[in-house]
Scaffold this active site. Structure first.
Site, PDB file in Angstrom:
ATOM      1  N   SER A 254      -2.136  -0.863  -0.889  1.00  0.00           N
ATOM      2  CA  SER A 254      -2.613  -0.307   0.367  1.00  0.00           C
ATOM      3  C   SER A 254      -3.824  -1.086   0.825  1.00  0.00           C
ATOM      4  O   SER A 254      -4.411  -1.865   0.078  1.00  0.00           O
ATOM      5  CB  SER A 254      -2.997   1.171   0.188  1.00  0.00           C
ATOM      6  OG  SER A 254      -4.124   1.285  -0.661  1.00  0.00           O
ATOM      7  N   LYS A 255      -4.204  -0.880   2.088  1.00  0.00           N
ATOM      8  CA  LYS A 255      -5.369  -1.556   2.632  1.00  0.00           C
ATOM      9  C   LYS A 255      -6.609  -1.238   1.801  1.00  0.00           C
ATOM     10  O   LYS A 255      -7.434  -2.095   1.513  1.00  0.00           O
ATOM     11  CB  LYS A 255      -5.576  -1.099   4.078  1.00  0.00           C
ATOM     12  CG  LYS A 255      -6.595  -1.925   4.860  1.00  0.00           C
ATOM     13  CD  LYS A 255      -6.009  -3.231   5.348  1.00  0.00           C
ATOM     14  CE  LYS A 255      -6.940  -3.941   6.313  1.00  0.00           C
ATOM     15  NZ  LYS A 255      -6.389  -5.224   6.752  1.00  0.00           N
ATOM     16  N   ARG A 256      -6.719   0.016   1.375  1.00  0.00           N
ATOM     17  CA  ARG A 256      -7.884   0.453   0.604  1.00  0.00           C
ATOM     18  C   ARG A 256      -7.946  -0.239  -0.747  1.00  0.00           C
ATOM     19  O   ARG A 256      -9.024  -0.458  -1.300  1.00  0.00           O
ATOM     20  CB  ARG A 256      -7.826   1.973   0.416  1.00  0.00           C
ATOM     21  CG  ARG A 256      -9.021   2.575  -0.304  1.00  0.00           C
ATOM     22  CD  ARG A 256      -8.903   4.091  -0.350  1.00  0.00           C
ATOM     23  NE  ARG A 256      -7.686   4.521  -1.014  1.00  0.00           N
ATOM     24  CZ  ARG A 256      -7.550   4.620  -2.332  1.00  0.00           C
ATOM     25  NH1 ARG A 256      -8.552   4.289  -3.127  1.00  0.00           N
ATOM     26  NH2 ARG A 256      -6.420   5.044  -2.861  1.00  0.00           N
ATOM     27  N   GLY A 258      -7.029  -3.297  -1.378  1.00  0.00           N
ATOM     28  CA  GLY A 258      -7.111  -4.746  -1.271  1.00  0.00           C
ATOM     29  C   GLY A 258      -5.942  -5.406  -0.563  1.00  0.00           C
ATOM     30  O   GLY A 258      -5.937  -6.614  -0.371  1.00  0.00           O
ATOM     31  N   ASP A 264      -4.228 -11.475   8.027  1.00  0.00           N
ATOM     32  CA  ASP A 264      -5.474 -11.548   7.265  1.00  0.00           C
ATOM     33  C   ASP A 264      -5.446 -12.725   6.292  1.00  0.00           C
ATOM     34  O   ASP A 264      -6.434 -13.447   6.149  1.00  0.00           O
ATOM     35  CB  ASP A 264      -5.707 -10.258   6.480  1.00  0.00           C
ATOM     36  CG  ASP A 264      -6.136  -9.111   7.371  1.00  0.00           C
ATOM     37  OD1 ASP A 264      -6.664  -9.370   8.468  1.00  0.00           O
ATOM     38  OD2 ASP A 264      -5.940  -7.943   6.981  1.00  0.00           O
TER      39      ASP A 264
END
Length: 486
Positions: A254-256, A258, A264
């Site tokens: 997930s984004k949280r 990493g 990106d």
């Protein structure tokens, strides 16, 4: 299956292209290329509350950057268009009416308020929430009259109330779901838009999709899809649910934790070939110990049988290694556009040196580059004289007697009439050291410090050949003025 292979990537343009989605697209692309099939891009934009034109633009940009060009679909066209679901609404309406006529689906006139009350009652009683099938047995004629009178309705599938629905997953075998756990799902909403399940099945059939490769988070939906295929009387495709990608510490990526978008990683300085190679090996292998592979090699080795159902961890350190190795192997001319971009981002003017010199700088600096953005840091001194000097380098190299050695070097350079190229300059500087009884390190180390601002860098003669004699002398004198008087 003997039909020609047709696979699709069908994202919803509601946000960035996550690396998990990119891996799904990549496996579809590889399978199509390995089997001489067709890879198409379908845009599933029926969730109008979350649809984003910017997300669609970024999605297409990132797929192309990664090298996943599609054969049919958005922006390309093909025999099964349109490939954007919001442009296919009449097709879904016709399909829903067909199911109603067959008795496989029905109109549900229950209001949103009633359904909300029903869920509240079920929750309060500790029961599973779901539709109670109140409209399932409405008289067909009454249902038709109410619809023609303009009463709002949704269309629901008549799910069997007993037994199990079993589908075969290519990687996992048979997966069974008791029908009692499946409520009569909505196929067509009040606004005329289909639900994901309806549009997905209708489009995959209409576009003649033979294999569905998608993330294993869609396994719970597949029983519903199979019921739809049966209701229509259509042959289902082969289902291949890909293993989930985990974060390095475990748990869903997930984004949280990493995870990032393809965009990106592009902005961080990864080459598309490196990210492609890395993602291909998350859950698949060529059957031997190879890691660094070209697309052609991956296509040649790819098969569904070599996909593992086990989860794979996303290790960015490993991705950096892939990127470093790709940079070292890439032809210099192909690296040059990325190199120019890195310099421009750092405010460095690469126009002050020739194209030939730029290529040589790329060659000299890339052994210390892991990300494309590292180029600017590794070669800035070629384009801008150092304004300060590494203290550790000064302590190590700028010792007693260094001024005399630098004077010798300056004198030799100013009187040099030979070619300004690395080999000849290197020979001259080493002969100078030998003639004057000075160790090469006593001349080369302070020269590199004067030219680069640090002791780490390419061979001194290579630097001089690119900077030229005049600029080299100027920098040595500047370093003497800054360091010898301290």
């Amino acid at each position: 299956m003997t039909k020609p292979v047709r696979v699709r990537f069908a994202p919803s343009p509601t946000g960035y292209l996550h690396v998990g989605g990119a891996r799904t697209a990549l496996f579809n692309w590889l399978f199509a290329r390995a089997r001489g099939g067709v890879f198409l891009l379908r845009i599933e934009d029926t969730d109008r509350t979350r649809y984003s034109p910017e997300a669609l633009h970024d999605l297409i940009r990132d797929l192309k950057w990664l090298g996943l060009q599609w054969d049919e679909g958005e922006g390309v066209g093909g025999p099964h268009g349109p490939y954007t679901q919001s442009e296919r609404l009449p097709l879904y309406k016709k399909a829903a009416e067909e199911l109603i006529e067959k008795g496989a689906a029905y109109r549900c006139f229950c209001s949103a308020e009633r359904l909300e009350e029903l869920r509240a009652e079920q929750t309060a009683a500790g029961k599973p929430t779901g539709y109670d099938r109140r409209c399932r047995n409405l008289d067909p004629e009454e249902s038709r009259r109410r619809a023609e009178a303009g009463e709002p309705y949704v269309v629901r599938l008549k799910v069997p109330e007993e037994g199990d629905t079993v589908f075969h997953d290519f990687l996992r075998g048979d997966i069974s779901t008791p029908n009692a756990l499946l409520d009569d799902m909505v196929l067509l909403k009040r606004d005329g838009f289909p639900t994901y399940h309806m549009a997905n099945v209708v489009d995959d059939h209409d576009m003649e999709i033979t294999h569905i490769l998608r993330g294993d988070e869609w396994i719970p939906s597949t029983s519903r899809h199979l019921l739809l295929y049966r209701a229509f009387g259509w042959e289902p495709p082969v289902f291949v649910h890909l293993p989930v990608i985990l974060s390095p510490s475990g748990g869903k990526l997930s984004k949280r934790k990493g995870a990032a978008s393809v965009g990106d990683f592009r902005d961080k300085g990864y080459l598309p070939e490196a990210l492609f190679n890395f993602l291909a090996l998350l859950g698949w292998g060529p059957g031997d110990d190879r890691e660094l592979m070209t697309k052609e090699e991956m296509v040649s080795a790819f098969s569904l049988e070599r996909i593992s159902p086990k989860s794979a961890a996303f290790d960015e350190t490993k991705l950096e290694w892939f990127n470093e190795q790709t940079i070292q192997r890439k032809p210099l001319a192909e690296l040059l556009p990325f190199f120019r971009e890195s310099l421009a981002s750092a405010g460095l003017d690469c126009g002050i040196v020739s194209e030939e010199a730029l290529l040589r700088i790329v060659e000299l600096t890339r052994p210390r580059v892991r990300l494309l953005g590292d180029f600017a840091a590794q070669c800035a001194f070629f384009f801008r004289a150092p304004s300060e000097y590494d203290p550790k380098g000064v302590k190590r190299a700028w010792k007693e007697g260094v001024d005399a050695n630098m004077d010798l070097a300056v004198s030799a350079l100013e009187s040099w009439t030979g070619p300004v190229e690395a080999q000849a300059l290197g020979t001259m500087l080493h002969e100078l050291c030998e003639k004057n009884g000075v160790g090469p390190g006593q001349v080369m180390m302070p020269m590199r410090l004067a030219l680069c601002g640090a002791l780490v860098g390419p061979d001194v003669a290579e630097i001089v050949a690119i900077l030229g004699v005049e600029e080299t002398v100027r920098r040595i004198r500047a370093a003497q003025g800054a360091l010898s008087a301290r």
